[in-house]
Design a protein around this motif. Structure first.
Motif, PDB file in Angstrom:
ATOM      1  N   PRO A 190       0.813  -1.220   0.000  1.00 40.99           N
ATOM      2  CA  PRO A 190       0.000   0.000   0.000  1.00 40.99           C
ATOM      3  C   PRO A 190       0.844   1.267   0.000  1.00 40.99           C
ATOM      4  O   PRO A 190       0.347   2.344  -0.343  1.00 40.99           O
ATOM      5  CB  PRO A 190      -0.817  -0.121   1.296  1.00 40.99           C
ATOM      6  N   TRP A 191       2.128   1.163   0.353  1.00 41.94           N
ATOM      7  CA  TRP A 191       2.989   2.340   0.391  1.00 41.94           C
ATOM      8  C   TRP A 191       3.319   2.834  -1.013  1.00 41.94           C
ATOM      9  O   TRP A 191       3.831   3.946  -1.171  1.00 41.94           O
ATOM     10  CB  TRP A 191       4.269   2.028   1.169  1.00 41.94           C
ATOM     11  N   LEU A 192       2.990   2.033  -2.039  1.00 40.43           N
ATOM     12  CA  LEU A 192       3.203   2.467  -3.421  1.00 40.43           C
ATOM     13  C   LEU A 192       2.107   3.418  -3.915  1.00 40.43           C
ATOM     14  O   LEU A 192       2.216   3.947  -5.033  1.00 40.43           O
ATOM     15  CB  LEU A 192       3.273   1.249  -4.358  1.00 40.43           C
ATOM     16  N   ALA A 193       1.091   3.633  -3.094  1.00 45.09           N
ATOM     17  CA  ALA A 193       0.026   4.571  -3.463  1.00 45.09           C
ATOM     18  C   ALA A 193       0.505   5.996  -3.222  1.00 45.09           C
ATOM     19  O   ALA A 193       0.032   6.709  -2.336  1.00 45.09           O
ATOM     20  CB  ALA A 193      -1.238   4.269  -2.660  1.00 45.09           C
ATOM     21  N   THR A 194       1.474   6.406  -4.016  1.00 47.66           N
ATOM     22  CA  THR A 194       2.066   7.737  -3.883  1.00 47.66           C
ATOM     23  C   THR A 194       2.524   8.217  -5.249  1.00 47.66           C
ATOM     24  O   THR A 194       2.935   7.400  -6.095  1.00 47.66           O
ATOM     25  CB  THR A 194       3.248   7.711  -2.882  1.00 47.66           C
ATOM     26  N   ALA A 195       2.438   9.506  -5.495  1.00 49.88           N
ATOM     27  CA  ALA A 195       2.761  10.060  -6.810  1.00 49.88           C
ATOM     28  C   ALA A 195       4.191   9.722  -7.217  1.00 49.88           C
ATOM     29  O   ALA A 195       5.127   9.878  -6.431  1.00 49.88           O
ATOM     30  CB  ALA A 195       2.576  11.576  -6.798  1.00 49.88           C
ATOM     31  N   GLY A 196       4.351   9.257  -8.437  1.00 43.47           N
ATOM     32  CA  GLY A 196       5.673   8.986  -8.980  1.00 43.47           C
ATOM     33  C   GLY A 196       6.107   7.539  -8.898  1.00 43.47           C
ATOM     34  O   GLY A 196       7.084   7.150  -9.542  1.00 43.47           O
ATOM     35  N   SER A 197       5.395   6.703  -8.118  1.00 41.01           N
ATOM     36  CA  SER A 197       5.827   5.311  -7.995  1.00 41.01           C
ATOM     37  C   SER A 197       5.709   4.576  -9.329  1.00 41.01           C
ATOM     38  O   SER A 197       6.523   3.695  -9.640  1.00 41.01           O
ATOM     39  CB  SER A 197       5.042   4.582  -6.903  1.00 41.01           C
ATOM     40  N   GLY A 198       4.732   4.943 -10.139  1.00 35.21           N
ATOM     41  CA  GLY A 198       4.605   4.323 -11.455  1.00 35.21           C
ATOM     42  C   GLY A 198       5.733   4.710 -12.393  1.00 35.21           C
ATOM     43  O   GLY A 198       6.151   3.910 -13.241  1.00 35.21           O
ATOM     44  N   ASP A 199       6.242   5.922 -12.254  1.00 36.83           N
ATOM     45  CA  ASP A 199       7.384   6.358 -13.071  1.00 36.83           C
ATOM     46  C   ASP A 199       8.622   5.525 -12.730  1.00 36.83           C
ATOM     47  O   ASP A 199       9.408   5.162 -13.606  1.00 36.83           O
ATOM     48  CB  ASP A 199       7.671   7.835 -12.832  1.00 36.83           C
ATOM     49  N   VAL A 200       8.776   5.222 -11.447  1.00 37.48           N
ATOM     50  CA  VAL A 200       9.881   4.372 -11.013  1.00 37.48           C
ATOM     51  C   VAL A 200       9.745   2.983 -11.634  1.00 37.48           C
ATOM     52  O   VAL A 200      10.718   2.417 -12.152  1.00 37.48           O
ATOM     53  CB  VAL A 200       9.927   4.286  -9.472  1.00 37.48           C
ATOM     54  N   LEU A 201       8.541   2.419 -11.592  1.00 33.73           N
ATOM     55  CA  LEU A 201       8.329   1.092 -12.171  1.00 33.73           C
ATOM     56  C   LEU A 201       8.625   1.093 -13.670  1.00 33.73           C
ATOM     57  O   LEU A 201       9.276   0.159 -14.173  1.00 33.73           O
ATOM     58  CB  LEU A 201       6.895   0.635 -11.923  1.00 33.73           C
ATOM     59  N   ALA A 202       8.202   2.112 -14.372  1.00 33.67           N
ATOM     60  CA  ALA A 202       8.484   2.188 -15.810  1.00 33.67           C
ATOM     61  C   ALA A 202       9.985   2.175 -16.071  1.00 33.67           C
ATOM     62  O   ALA A 202      10.476   1.493 -16.987  1.00 33.67           O
ATOM     63  CB  ALA A 202       7.844   3.443 -16.403  1.00 33.67           C
ATOM     64  N   GLY A 203      10.729   2.937 -15.258  1.00 31.62           N
ATOM     65  CA  GLY A 203      12.183   2.959 -15.413  1.00 31.62           C
ATOM     66  C   GLY A 203      12.826   1.625 -15.095  1.00 31.62           C
ATOM     67  O   GLY A 203      13.794   1.210 -15.747  1.00 31.62           O
ATOM     68  N   MET A 204      12.298   0.921 -14.099  1.00 32.26           N
ATOM     69  CA  MET A 204      12.823  -0.385 -13.742  1.00 32.26           C
ATOM     70  C   MET A 204      12.604  -1.392 -14.866  1.00 32.26           C
ATOM     71  O   MET A 204      13.508  -2.164 -15.225  1.00 32.26           O
ATOM     72  CB  MET A 204      12.184  -0.877 -12.444  1.00 32.26           C
ATOM     73  N   ILE A 205      11.406  -1.397 -15.427  1.00 33.43           N
ATOM     74  CA  ILE A 205      11.138  -2.296 -16.553  1.00 33.43           C
ATOM     75  C   ILE A 205      12.057  -1.946 -17.716  1.00 33.43           C
ATOM     76  O   ILE A 205      12.674  -2.818 -18.335  1.00 33.43           O
ATOM     77  CB  ILE A 205       9.662  -2.213 -16.983  1.00 33.43           C
ATOM     78  N   GLY A 206      12.176  -0.643 -17.998  1.00 32.84           N
ATOM     79  CA  GLY A 206      13.052  -0.211 -19.085  1.00 32.84           C
ATOM     80  C   GLY A 206      14.495  -0.614 -18.860  1.00 32.84           C
ATOM     81  O   GLY A 206      15.192  -1.024 -19.797  1.00 32.84           O
ATOM     82  N   GLY A 207      14.961  -0.518 -17.611  1.00 26.30           N
ATOM     83  CA  GLY A 207      16.339  -0.887 -17.306  1.00 26.30           C
ATOM     84  C   GLY A 207      16.606  -2.359 -17.552  1.00 26.30           C
ATOM     85  O   GLY A 207      17.688  -2.741 -18.023  1.00 26.30           O
ATOM     86  N   LEU A 208      15.635  -3.217 -17.242  1.00 31.31           N
ATOM     87  CA  LEU A 208      15.800  -4.649 -17.502  1.00 31.31           C
ATOM     88  C   LEU A 208      15.684  -4.957 -18.995  1.00 31.31           C
ATOM     89  O   LEU A 208      16.417  -5.807 -19.519  1.00 31.31           O
ATOM     90  CB  LEU A 208      14.776  -5.450 -16.693  1.00 31.31           C
ATOM     91  N   LEU A 209      14.781  -4.263 -19.683  1.00 23.24           N
ATOM     92  CA  LEU A 209      14.685  -4.447 -21.138  1.00 23.24           C
ATOM     93  C   LEU A 209      15.981  -4.042 -21.830  1.00 23.24           C
ATOM     94  O   LEU A 209      16.416  -4.690 -22.787  1.00 23.24           O
ATOM     95  CB  LEU A 209      13.531  -3.618 -21.704  1.00 23.24           C
ATOM     96  N   ALA A 210      16.587  -2.960 -21.358  1.00 21.55           N
ATOM     97  CA  ALA A 210      17.843  -2.500 -21.945  1.00 21.55           C
ATOM     98  C   ALA A 210      18.935  -3.551 -21.824  1.00 21.55           C
ATOM     99  O   ALA A 210      19.861  -3.613 -22.641  1.00 21.55           O
ATOM    100  CB  ALA A 210      18.291  -1.196 -21.285  1.00 21.55           C
ATOM    101  N   GLN A 211      18.825  -4.391 -20.795  1.00 19.26           N
ATOM    102  CA  GLN A 211      19.794  -5.469 -20.582  1.00 19.26           C
ATOM    103  C   GLN A 211      19.366  -6.755 -21.298  1.00 19.26           C
ATOM    104  O   GLN A 211      19.897  -7.827 -21.044  1.00 19.26           O
ATOM    105  CB  GLN A 211      19.962  -5.714 -19.089  1.00 19.26           C
ATOM    106  N   HIS A 212      18.381  -6.622 -22.174  1.00 20.22           N
ATOM    107  CA  HIS A 212      17.931  -7.704 -23.062  1.00 20.22           C
ATOM    108  C   HIS A 212      17.232  -8.837 -22.327  1.00 20.22           C
ATOM    109  O   HIS A 212      17.247  -9.980 -22.781  1.00 20.22           O
ATOM    110  CB  HIS A 212      19.095  -8.232 -23.911  1.00 20.22           C
TER     111      HIS A 212
END
Length: 274
Positions: free
Chosen positions: A208-230
């Motif tokens: 429930p602590w993820l119910a805060t502004a910007g947490s979705g932006d962090v998740l998008a970056g995390m997914i992108g970082g793993l995709l960048a590593q193929h």
């Protein structure tokens, strides 16, 4: 019912560096920023992509945002673009790109999505880049392929896939992935990750602590970082969703999105093969 997301399903697939690895081997991630007053989301996504292991992260911004971003970025690189064609050229070397957080609900954002689709990079499409295609979702889907990832919350999902949620989140996510032809991360208390090939998983460690502004932006970056590593797009999304929630649980009450990127290393350390 689909299986519950668990590290045992993807832990062995995480892209750990070897002794002779250099930054370009670890992958290059791009993040597209909004204008001068809307740069925070891109900074969150970029730092998260770097923390989860991408070797090089670069923010692409409109010219008016460059002077705002430059003093705030250290390991993250920065370059500006004035047209969609320039963005295509600049993003060409990237392995993955995050597009949408605070990008703006303008036709320039739509043109930038189309420009990135011409690069061959794996795309993480989030936030404004989802909402913008309300009533013309087919245009967005035409830009995507199976390596790309959509990351809508329920409101954004309804705009792209009106009426689907009435079937239930799991069925809706699977059908959406089939329509879009890419991985769909339907965010929520029990996030659903679905792929067009029928793979589907439900996340069970939501916080429930993820119910805060910007947490979705962090998740998008995390997914992108793993995709960048193929990493495979479905596995990358599953891993990022679980790590994101575990990081939030470790912090607990008072969590801000700004805290999340610096919590990622501790989670990764526990996942690192002994």
């Amino acid at each position: 019912m689909s299986p519950i997301n668990d590290p045992a399903k993807w832990q062995s697939l995480l892209p750990w560096p070897a002794a002779d690895t250099h930054k370009h081997v670890r992958g290059r991630l791009g993040v597209v920023s909004g204008g001068a007053l809307s740069t925070g989301a891109a900074r969150l996504a970029a730092r998260s992509g770097l923390r989860i292991g991408a070797g090089l992260v670069k923010v692409f911004c409109p010219p008016d945002a460059a002077s705002v971003l430059a003093p705030t970025l250290e390991a993250v690189m920065l370059t500006s673009f004035a047209t969609a064609d320039q963005l295509t050229t600049l993003a060409q070397p990237m392995d993955a790109v995050v597009m949408g957080p605070a990008a703006g609900l303008t036709e320039a954002t739509a043109a930038n999505v189309a420009a990135l689709a011409r690069t061959g990079a794996a795309l993480v499409v989030d936030a404004d880049a989802l909402t913008l295609f309300r009533d013309r979702a087919g245009d967005l889907f035409n830009y995507l392929d199976r390596d790309d990832v959509l990351t809508p919350h329920e409101g954004e999902f309804e705009r792209l896939f009106p009426g689907l949620l009435i079937k239930g989140r799991e069925v809706a996510a699977l059908e959406a992935a089939g329509r879009a032809g890419c991985v769909v991360v339907l965010k929520g208390a029990a996030t659903v990750v679905a792929a067009p090939d029928g793979r589907c998983i439900i996340n069970g460690n939501g916080s429930p602590w993820l119910a805060t502004a910007g947490s979705g932006d962090v998740l998008a970056g995390m997914i992108g970082g793993l995709l960048a590593q193929h990493m495979d797009s479905f596995d990358a999304a599953c891993a990022a969703v679980w790590i994101h929630a575990d990081a939030a649980k470790r912090f607990g009450p008072g969590l801000l999105a700004e805290d999340l990127p610096d919590l990622i290393p501790a989670v990764l350390r526990d996942l690192y093969p002994s």
